[in-house]
Design a protein around this motif. Structure first.
Motif, PDB file in Angstrom:
ATOM      1  N   ASP A   3       0.811  -1.223   0.000  1.00 22.12           N
ATOM      2  CA  ASP A   3       0.000   0.000   0.000  1.00 22.12           C
ATOM      3  C   ASP A   3       0.841   1.268   0.000  1.00 22.12           C
ATOM      4  O   ASP A   3       0.350   2.338   0.336  1.00 22.12           O
ATOM      5  CB  ASP A   3      -0.998  -0.001   1.161  1.00 22.12           C
ATOM      6  N   ARG A  31      -5.655 -12.199   1.657  1.00 23.70           N
ATOM      7  CA  ARG A  31      -5.831 -10.746   1.562  1.00 23.70           C
ATOM      8  C   ARG A  31      -6.892 -10.404   0.503  1.00 23.70           C
ATOM      9  O   ARG A  31      -7.743  -9.548   0.710  1.00 23.70           O
ATOM     10  CB  ARG A  31      -4.484 -10.144   1.162  1.00 23.70           C
ATOM     11  N   ARG A  52      -6.666  -2.290   3.017  1.00 23.12           N
ATOM     12  CA  ARG A  52      -7.693  -1.350   3.465  1.00 23.12           C
ATOM     13  C   ARG A  52      -7.391   0.059   2.965  1.00 23.12           C
ATOM     14  O   ARG A  52      -8.301   0.834   2.710  1.00 23.12           O
ATOM     15  CB  ARG A  52      -7.788  -1.373   4.999  1.00 23.12           C
ATOM     16  N   SER A  53      -6.098   0.374   2.855  1.00 21.46           N
ATOM     17  CA  SER A  53      -5.731   1.703   2.343  1.00 21.46           C
ATOM     18  C   SER A  53      -6.331   1.925   0.969  1.00 21.46           C
ATOM     19  O   SER A  53      -6.874   2.992   0.681  1.00 21.46           O
ATOM     20  CB  SER A  53      -4.225   1.868   2.215  1.00 21.46           C
ATOM     21  N   ARG A  81     -10.297 -11.315   1.859  1.00 20.40           N
ATOM     22  CA  ARG A  81     -10.753 -10.349   2.853  1.00 20.40           C
ATOM     23  C   ARG A  81     -11.225  -9.067   2.175  1.00 20.40           C
ATOM     24  O   ARG A  81     -12.233  -8.480   2.564  1.00 20.40           O
ATOM     25  CB  ARG A  81      -9.652 -10.014   3.861  1.00 20.40           C
ATOM     26  N   HIS A 100       3.293  -5.489   3.010  1.00 25.61           N
ATOM     27  CA  HIS A 100       2.289  -6.309   3.690  1.00 25.61           C
ATOM     28  C   HIS A 100       2.058  -7.618   2.933  1.00 25.61           C
ATOM     29  O   HIS A 100       1.589  -7.603   1.784  1.00 25.61           O
ATOM     30  CB  HIS A 100       0.938  -5.576   3.747  1.00 25.61           C
ATOM     31  N   HIS A 143       5.187   5.094   3.846  1.00 26.21           N
ATOM     32  CA  HIS A 143       4.374   4.590   2.733  1.00 26.21           C
ATOM     33  C   HIS A 143       4.473   5.512   1.507  1.00 26.21           C
ATOM     34  O   HIS A 143       3.686   5.385   0.571  1.00 26.21           O
ATOM     35  CB  HIS A 143       2.900   4.516   3.138  1.00 26.21           C
ATOM     36  N   PHE A 176     -11.121   5.720   7.160  1.00 25.64           N
ATOM     37  CA  PHE A 176     -10.597   4.756   8.131  1.00 25.64           C
ATOM     38  C   PHE A 176     -11.367   4.824   9.437  1.00 25.64           C
ATOM     39  O   PHE A 176     -11.786   3.798   9.973  1.00 25.64           O
ATOM     40  CB  PHE A 176      -9.096   5.005   8.380  1.00 25.64           C
TER      41      PHE A 176
HETATM   42  P1  AMP Z   1      -4.402  -3.747   5.742  1.00 30.41           P
HETATM   43  O1  AMP Z   1      -2.937  -4.051   5.621  1.00 30.41           O
HETATM   44  O2  AMP Z   1      -5.169  -4.068   4.504  1.00 30.41           O
HETATM   45  O3  AMP Z   1      -5.008  -4.346   6.977  1.00 30.41           O
HETATM   46  O4  AMP Z   1      -4.529  -2.172   5.867  1.00 30.41           O
HETATM   47  C1  AMP Z   1      -3.893  -1.526   6.919  1.00 30.41           C
HETATM   48  C2  AMP Z   1      -3.069  -0.361   6.385  1.00 30.41           C
HETATM   49  O5  AMP Z   1      -3.887   0.790   6.354  1.00 30.41           O
HETATM   50  C3  AMP Z   1      -1.923  -0.003   7.295  1.00 30.41           C
HETATM   51  O6  AMP Z   1      -0.787  -0.717   6.924  1.00 30.41           O
HETATM   52  C4  AMP Z   1      -1.744   1.467   7.048  1.00 30.41           C
HETATM   53  O7  AMP Z   1      -0.879   1.666   5.982  1.00 30.41           O
HETATM   54  C5  AMP Z   1      -3.109   1.933   6.658  1.00 30.41           C
HETATM   55  N1  AMP Z   1      -3.803   2.694   7.723  1.00 30.41           N
HETATM   56  C6  AMP Z   1      -4.111   2.279   8.961  1.00 30.41           C
HETATM   57  N2  AMP Z   1      -4.775   3.254   9.642  1.00 30.41           N
HETATM   58  C7  AMP Z   1      -4.904   4.304   8.798  1.00 30.41           C
HETATM   59  C8  AMP Z   1      -5.501   5.598   8.881  1.00 30.41           C
HETATM   60  N3  AMP Z   1      -6.117   6.014   9.995  1.00 30.41           N
HETATM   61  N4  AMP Z   1      -5.420   6.393   7.813  1.00 30.41           N
HETATM   62  C9  AMP Z   1      -4.812   5.990   6.689  1.00 30.41           C
HETATM   63  N5  AMP Z   1      -4.228   4.785   6.544  1.00 30.41           N
HETATM   64  C10 AMP Z   1      -4.261   3.937   7.584  1.00 30.41           C
END
Ligand code: AMP
Ligand code: MN
Ligand code: MN
Ligand code: MN
Length: 271
Positions: free
Chosen positions: A15, A99, A132-133, A102, A40, A248, A152
């Motif tokens: 991400d 992933r 999720r990003s 999910r 990730h 990132h 988020f």
């Molecule tokens: P995932 O790896 O798909 O579970 O997504 C999590 C990723 O979302 C993390 O590695 C961060 O890079 C990003 N993330 C987490 N919290 C936030 C936030 N509040 N705002 C923006 N990005 C976030």
């Protein structure tokens, strides 16, 4: 002399916004001697980073950040893993598949709230694995939320309606897989575990019992007090301490910090 290092960053294979080469250049400019690309649940950028780092006379530690779940999310950094180990490669393939599944579940949930993002939306936009990003960014691009932070807070965080944990992945299985691939396992950003302080300590002790090797006590912009707290926990459990900015691209920066000697030893950087 301690080496200057940043052992936690993401490229566009997960991400992050940038290719490995740009991260290596930023690491060099920041004064790092050692870095680690820790995307990730994927090793897709590691070879490219090894080459980019070598060209700049930097050392890249082969890395990955594995998302696991046990009561809360726990991210396990695997360092010095053998990226040609067929068993580990198979393990990572499963992570990538999990992933993707999910991501579909999240999109399905959001559809229940009239947020309609077609999985095909990401084709050609996302090079690596969906996170999720990416979904939060899509919510903004499609006008559902004003910015990624809001997306988020409202939808993606643990406990929110769009949150789907990676439940099937237990931290112990990640630690075991990293060890079997010749690597060492480090708990990423322990201050971000969604537990209270007392439970955090217990949680880290549990992981240490399962063979965890290190703790990322020096994280991003943590206060000296936070660093001290987690260093103490690490010392008490005989874990080495690592440093990483979790860059990132965009906001934040790769940060060169002295790598504690015990970590350098464990990562094979001595001599
Ligand atoms: P995932 O790896 O798909 O579970 O997504 C999590 C990723 O979302 C993390 O590695 C961060 O890079 C990003 N993330 C987490 N919290 C936030 C936030 N509040 N705002 C923006 N990005 C976030
Ligand atoms: Mn991320
Ligand atoms: Mn993380
Ligand atoms: Mn990270």
């Amino acid at each position: 002399m301690k080496r200057l290092a940043d052992l936690h960053m993401h490229s566009y294979y997960s991400d992050g916004l940038l290719p490995p080469e740009a991260l290596a250049e930023q690491a060099k400019a920041a004064g790092c001697e050692v870095l680690s690309l820790t995307d990730h649940d994927t090793l897709a950028g590691v070879r490219q980073m090894n080459e980019a780092a070598a060209r700049l006379r930097l050392t890249n530690i082969s890395g990955i950040e594995i998302s696991t779940f046990l009561r809360c999310e726990a991210h396990i950094l695997g360092y010095n893993v053998n990226i040609d180990d067929p068993v580990f490669v198979g393990f990572v393939k499963e992570l990538e598949q999990g992933r993707r599944e999910r991501a579909y579940k999240i999109l399905e949930r959001l559809r229940g709230y009239r947020i309609d993002i077609d999985p095909d939306y990401f084709c050609g936009k996302v090079r690596g694995e969906l996170s999720r990003s990416h979904i939060a960014q899509a919510m903004v691009a499609l006008g559902y939320e004003p910015d990624v932070d809001t997306a988020f807070k409202k939808w993606m965080k643990e406990g929110c309606p769009g949150y789907v944990p990676i439940e099937s992945r237990h931290p112990k299985s990640a630690i075991d897989a990293v060890h079997a691939a010749g690597g060492v396992a480090v708990l990423a950003h322990p201050m971000r575990l969604t537990l209270d302080d007392y439970d955090r300590k217990d949680f880290i002790r549990l992981l240490a019992g399962w063979g965890l090797d290190g703790l990322e006590a020096i994280y991003k912009q943590s206060s000296p007090e936070t660093v001290r707290r987690f260093r103490n926990i690490a010392d008490g459990l005989h874990l080495f301490v690592t440093c990483g900015a979790d860059y990132h691209g965009g906001r934040g920066a790769i940060t060169a910090r002295p790598l504690p000697q015990s970590a350098a030893r464990a990562l094979g950087l001595d001599g």
